[in-house]
Design a protein around this motif. Structure first.
Motif, mmCIF file in Angstrom:
data_model
loop_
_atom_site.group_PDB
_atom_site.id
_atom_site.type_symbol
_atom_site.label_atom_id
_atom_site.label_comp_id
_atom_site.label_asym_id
_atom_site.label_seq_id
_atom_site.Cartn_x
_atom_site.Cartn_y
_atom_site.Cartn_z
ATOM 1 N N GLY A 187 64.418 -66.389 -29.418
ATOM 2 C CA GLY A 187 64.896 -67.729 -29.733
ATOM 3 C C GLY A 187 63.839 -68.592 -30.392
ATOM 4 O O GLY A 187 64.139 -69.663 -30.891
ATOM 5 N N LEU A 190 63.942 -72.322 -29.614
ATOM 6 C CA LEU A 190 65.051 -72.582 -28.684
ATOM 7 C C LEU A 190 64.505 -72.612 -27.260
ATOM 8 O O LEU A 190 65.081 -73.252 -26.373
ATOM 9 C CB LEU A 190 66.132 -71.504 -28.791
ATOM 10 C CG LEU A 190 66.803 -71.241 -30.143
ATOM 11 C CD1 LEU A 190 67.940 -70.241 -29.971
ATOM 12 C CD2 LEU A 190 67.309 -72.520 -30.776
ATOM 13 N N THR A 191 63.409 -71.895 -27.055
ATOM 14 C CA THR A 191 62.775 -71.848 -25.735
ATOM 15 C C THR A 191 62.378 -73.245 -25.265
ATOM 16 O O THR A 191 62.419 -73.539 -24.061
ATOM 17 C CB THR A 191 61.541 -70.936 -25.784
ATOM 18 O OG1 THR A 191 61.877 -69.710 -26.441
ATOM 19 C CG2 THR A 191 61.018 -70.626 -24.389
ATOM 20 N N TRP A 347 72.266 -67.307 -24.680
ATOM 21 C CA TRP A 347 71.794 -68.511 -25.365
ATOM 22 C C TRP A 347 72.910 -69.552 -25.425
ATOM 23 O O TRP A 347 72.667 -70.760 -25.275
ATOM 24 C CB TRP A 347 71.331 -68.174 -26.786
ATOM 25 C CG TRP A 347 69.978 -67.537 -26.895
ATOM 26 C CD1 TRP A 347 69.683 -66.293 -27.363
ATOM 27 C CD2 TRP A 347 68.709 -68.124 -26.558
ATOM 28 N NE1 TRP A 347 68.323 -66.056 -27.326
ATOM 29 C CE2 TRP A 347 67.701 -67.169 -26.845
ATOM 30 C CE3 TRP A 347 68.322 -69.367 -26.052
ATOM 31 C CZ2 TRP A 347 66.340 -67.412 -26.641
ATOM 32 C CZ3 TRP A 347 66.969 -69.611 -25.847
ATOM 33 C CH2 TRP A 347 66.001 -68.638 -26.130
ATOM 34 N N GLN A 422 66.918 -69.754 -35.983
ATOM 35 C CA GLN A 422 67.668 -69.718 -34.717
ATOM 36 C C GLN A 422 68.275 -71.102 -34.454
ATOM 37 O O GLN A 422 67.645 -72.120 -34.728
ATOM 38 C CB GLN A 422 66.760 -69.332 -33.556
ATOM 39 C CG GLN A 422 65.710 -68.284 -33.841
ATOM 40 C CD GLN A 422 66.195 -67.069 -34.586
ATOM 41 O OE1 GLN A 422 67.306 -66.583 -34.373
ATOM 42 N NE2 GLN A 422 65.387 -66.580 -35.503
ATOM 43 N N VAL A 435 76.198 -70.575 -31.560
ATOM 44 C CA VAL A 435 74.870 -69.962 -31.587
ATOM 45 C C VAL A 435 74.765 -69.102 -32.835
ATOM 46 O O VAL A 435 75.663 -68.313 -33.138
ATOM 47 C CB VAL A 435 74.623 -69.100 -30.333
ATOM 48 C CG1 VAL A 435 73.357 -68.261 -30.486
ATOM 49 C CG2 VAL A 435 74.507 -69.991 -29.108
#
Length: 491
Positions: A187, A190-191, A347, A422, A435
């Motif tokens: 990700g 995204l983390t 996710w 992402q 996503v």
């Protein structure tokens, strides 16, 4: 003749300088990057080694990376990388914690002995649902086909997965060849949004206080004269810490590249950066900020064992996310800025949690006002596009251009965004979570804004005043009163 000789000598000297710079500064970065990325792609995500090298490392990247030689040890789950036998870097895989760069055999033994024992998470699969009757399937399929397609003869878009949730159920998903619904994918940033949720869960349970409190960093607070001791959780979440940090992936000597692929301690590297602006004064996107928050979570957890169980116990277990792997640095700190891997559906659960205002299956996971806080701008920046580790708009926005005839992204949409394209898009007015994961290094190869705008247009806008009864648990506040009825809790 003398001039020609001088030019010739100058060229030779320049060549020596370039080669020396490559071996001294660039080779360790390239070898570390290659070893780490290939290790994660092979042993965490399950990709073939040839794909891991040809795509994840080399595709549309610096050509100098092709000079790096790799050795993959499938039995011991390690990847080593070097340049003509020099500057070897080694990455090792560990269960639960994924891949980490190591220096030598002794350190490999130590790192593997520190792997935590975490009870496996019982999966709670997302349910699939029918397409709403007023959504044209052909138009949706055309959009999804375009996302998976390439804009030219050479692959540059490389979409690997797309998942669309409507009212908490999967109504469409597409995967690249060799990728499935069970494939973990990185990700990148995204983390950061996941660690936003972790902080929210910790606040709900009384583990941390107000976001305007100073962040507990021992190196800052042990010195009564250190101005960094005034930096708050909010400053870090809103990328307004005031700390020096160069977030430039194109520069191999930048802070972010050195932190991720050279330095043994990502959190320690970020904590050591000097203050160059007053905390809260200026926006400056920094992956170092999130790794400082990671260090603060460890300080609040007491022990490294408890700390490394926090994401699973507070977030992944209640959501039924059983694919998530968050990798650490050599000191055992989560690299919270960057290195989480999960399936596209898992996710999507992060986005759905925020769409549902922090409630999942009737259980409150985040504080009541946490989502509003996360997507609100800093008080001194009312027109900003960044909230607290969530984006309030997409970079390069055109929503306010009255003369633009293209579809607009709904104004209530918000986003988690990561390197290489992402994204998690949350659109409350449409009850949508989208996503998109891929390997898109050319920013012009994929138009996320256009995709989300056109997809959103296919779905009806919900009446925010209308109660939604869908057969799932209503969202209730701490007094048990029904609140924010909208998207149902995903199952």
């Amino acid at each position: 003749m003398i001039r020609i000789k001088a030019i010739f000598i100058g060229v030779i000297l320049l060549g020596i300088v370039v080669i020396s710079a490559f071996f001294i500064w660039l080779a360790p970065v390239g070898a570390g990057y290659t070893a780490k990325i290939m290790c994660s792609a092979i042993f965490v995500d399950g990709l073939p080694s040839s794909r891991a090298r040809d795509e994840d490392v080399l595709a549309d990247n610096n050509a100098l990376l092709s000079l790096i030689t790799t050795n993959i040890d499938l039995r011991n789950k390690t990847v080593s990388a070097h340049v003509f036998g020099f500057r070897t870097r080694l990455a090792i895989y560990r269960p639960v914690l994924g891949c980490v760069l190591a220096d030598d055999a002794d350190q490999i033994t130590q790192l593997r002995s520190n792997t935590p024992l975490i009870t496996p998470v019982d999966a709670k699969p997302l349910m699939t649902g029918p397409l709403p009757k007023d959504v044209e399937r052909r138009a949706l399929n055309a959009l999804l086909f375009d996302v998976m397609d390439e804009p030219g003869p050479k692959p540059t878009r490389r979409t690997r997965a797309v998942v669309v949730l409507h009212q908490g159920k999967v109504i469409a998903e597409r995967y690249d060849e060799g990728i499935t619904a069970k494939t973990r994918l990185p990700g990148w940033s995204l983390t950061k949004s996941v660690f936003n949720a972790l902080l929210g869960s910790m606040q709900l349970k009384g583990m941390i206080g107000d976001m305007n409190d100073p962040v507990p960093i021992n190196a800052w607070q042990s010195n009564g004269n250190d101005p960094r001791a005034a930096i708050t959780y909010d400053n870090l979440l809103r990328m307004r810490s005031g700390l020096e940090f160069d977030e430039n992936y194109a520069n191999p000597l930048s802070d972010v590249v050195q932190m991720l692929f050279v330095e043994p301690a990502a959190a320690g590297f970020a904590v050591a950066k000097p203050l160059i602006n007053p905390p809260g004064a200026e926006f400056s996107y920094s992956s170092g900020a999130t790794n400082i928050l990671s260090a603060a979570i460890l300080n609040q957890s007491g022990t490294r064992g408890i700390y490394q169980k926090r994401p699973t116990d507070l977030l992944f277990r209640p959501l039924g996310i059983n694919s998530a792997v968050i990798e650490t640095d050599q000191d055992g700190y989560f690299i919270a800025s960057t290195f989480m891997h999960a399936t596209a559906r898992d996710w999507a659960k992060i986005g759905q949690l925020f769409l549902q205002n922090g409630v999942w299956d009737g259980e409150r996971i985040l504080p009541k006002d946490w989502v509003d806080y996360s997507i609100s701008p800093a008080p001194a920046d009312p027109n900003g596009i960044y909230g607290a580790h969530w984006w309030r708009d997409l970079p390069g926005g055109n929503n306010d251009d009255a003369n633009n005839k293209t579809p607009k992204v709904p104004k209530d949409a918000f986003f988690a965004l990561g390197h290489d394209g992402q994204s998690i898009s949350v659109i409350p007015s449409k009850e949508l979570v989208v996503v998109r994961l891929g390997l898109t290094r050319d920013r012009y190869a994929f138009d996320l804004r256009g995709f989300i705008a056109n997809l959103s247009q296919l779905f009806p806008t919900i009446d925010p005043n209308a109660a939604q009864q869908t057969g799932n648990e209503d969202r209730r506040d701490d007094e048990g009163n029904n609140q924010d009825q909208g998207a149902p809790a995903a199952q």
